[in-house]
Enzyme design. Structure first.
Site, short mmCIF file in Angstrom:
data_model
loop_
_atom_site.label_atom_id
_atom_site.label_comp_id
_atom_site.label_asym_id
_atom_site.label_seq_id
_atom_site.Cartn_x
_atom_site.Cartn_y
_atom_site.Cartn_z
N ASP A 14 -2.36 61.83 49.47
CA ASP A 14 -3.02 61.68 48.51
C ASP A 14 -2.94 63.14 47.37
O ASP A 14 -3.91 63.72 48.65
CB ASP A 14 -3.20 60.85 47.97
CG ASP A 14 -3.49 60.62 45.74
OD1 ASP A 14 -2.46 60.73 45.75
OD2 ASP A 14 -4.43 60.67 45.56
N ASP A 16 -4.78 63.94 44.44
CA ASP A 16 -5.21 63.62 42.96
C ASP A 16 -6.27 62.41 43.51
O ASP A 16 -6.29 61.45 43.47
CB ASP A 16 -4.87 63.48 42.05
CG ASP A 16 -3.96 65.04 41.18
OD1 ASP A 16 -4.60 65.99 41.66
OD2 ASP A 16 -3.06 65.00 40.89
MG LIG Z 1 -5.16 59.46 43.99
#
Ligand SMILES: [Mg+2]
Ligand SMILES: [Zn+2]
Length: 181
Positions: A14, A16
């Site tokens: 992932d 952020d």
């Molecule tokens: Mg995230």
């Protein structure tokens, strides 16, 4: 890690909150901050011979906060910056959609917004990825759900050293034996 080996495992990250500080709807390079040792974790993954692939929801596009070129520009910059660490990301996949978005072209149900597995499915279609040798690390339950929906092991990142989490997780896998050669 013979270079003729066709199938490869991938580490899906992932973006952020996992690789960089989660600032809502980040798209400006000036606001980007790597989390702790994320670049070192990426380099370590590179050294293991696995693909490193980012899978990220970017509903800011559907919300009209930024455009797809902004997303691509930031991702290009991330790879440029990673050269300082001798690391690289092999591919980025992002979902620009959101059913309630304000930009008509992106305001729809899609197959790629996590927890749906579309981003991983697309990556697997583009690369010859061995899902059984792959792993996703993300900071939200929807990341883990996305991985599981795609038949990939999902690990929740809750802060601290990403490198240590990665080493620990892959170490466990190798200790329990590899499913197939
Ligand atoms: Mg995230
Ligand atoms: Zn989507």
């Amino acid at each position: 890690m013979g270079n003729k080996k066709a199938r490869r495992g991938a580490i899906f990250f992932d973006r952020d909150g996992t690789l960089n500080v989660d600032k809502d709807y980040l798209y400006k390079v000036e606001e980007f901050e790597w989390l702790e040792d994320a670049p070192q974790a990426i380099r370590w993954a590179n050294e293991q011979g696995v693909l490193v692939i980012v899978v990220t929801n970017q509903s800011g596009v559907a919300r009209g906060y930024f455009v797809e070129d902004d997303v691509r520009r930031l991702h290009e910059w991330m790879n440029e910056d990673l050269t300082r660490f001798g690391a690289h990301i092999d591919a980025f996949y992002y979902c620009p959609h959101l059913p309630s978005g304000s930009v008509a072209a992106y305001a729809k149900e899609c197959d790629c917004r996590k927890p749906k597995p579309g981003l991983i499915e697309q990556a697997c279609a583009d690369f010859d990825i061995d899902r059984g040798e792959s792993l996703l690390i993300g900071d939200k339950s929807r990341d883990v759900e996305c991985a599981e929906a795609a038949g990939v092991r999902g690990i929740l990142y809750t802060g601290g050293s990403l490198l240590e989490l990665l080493k620990r997780t892959l170490g466990q896998k190798h200790n329990t034996g590899e499913a197939k050669a």
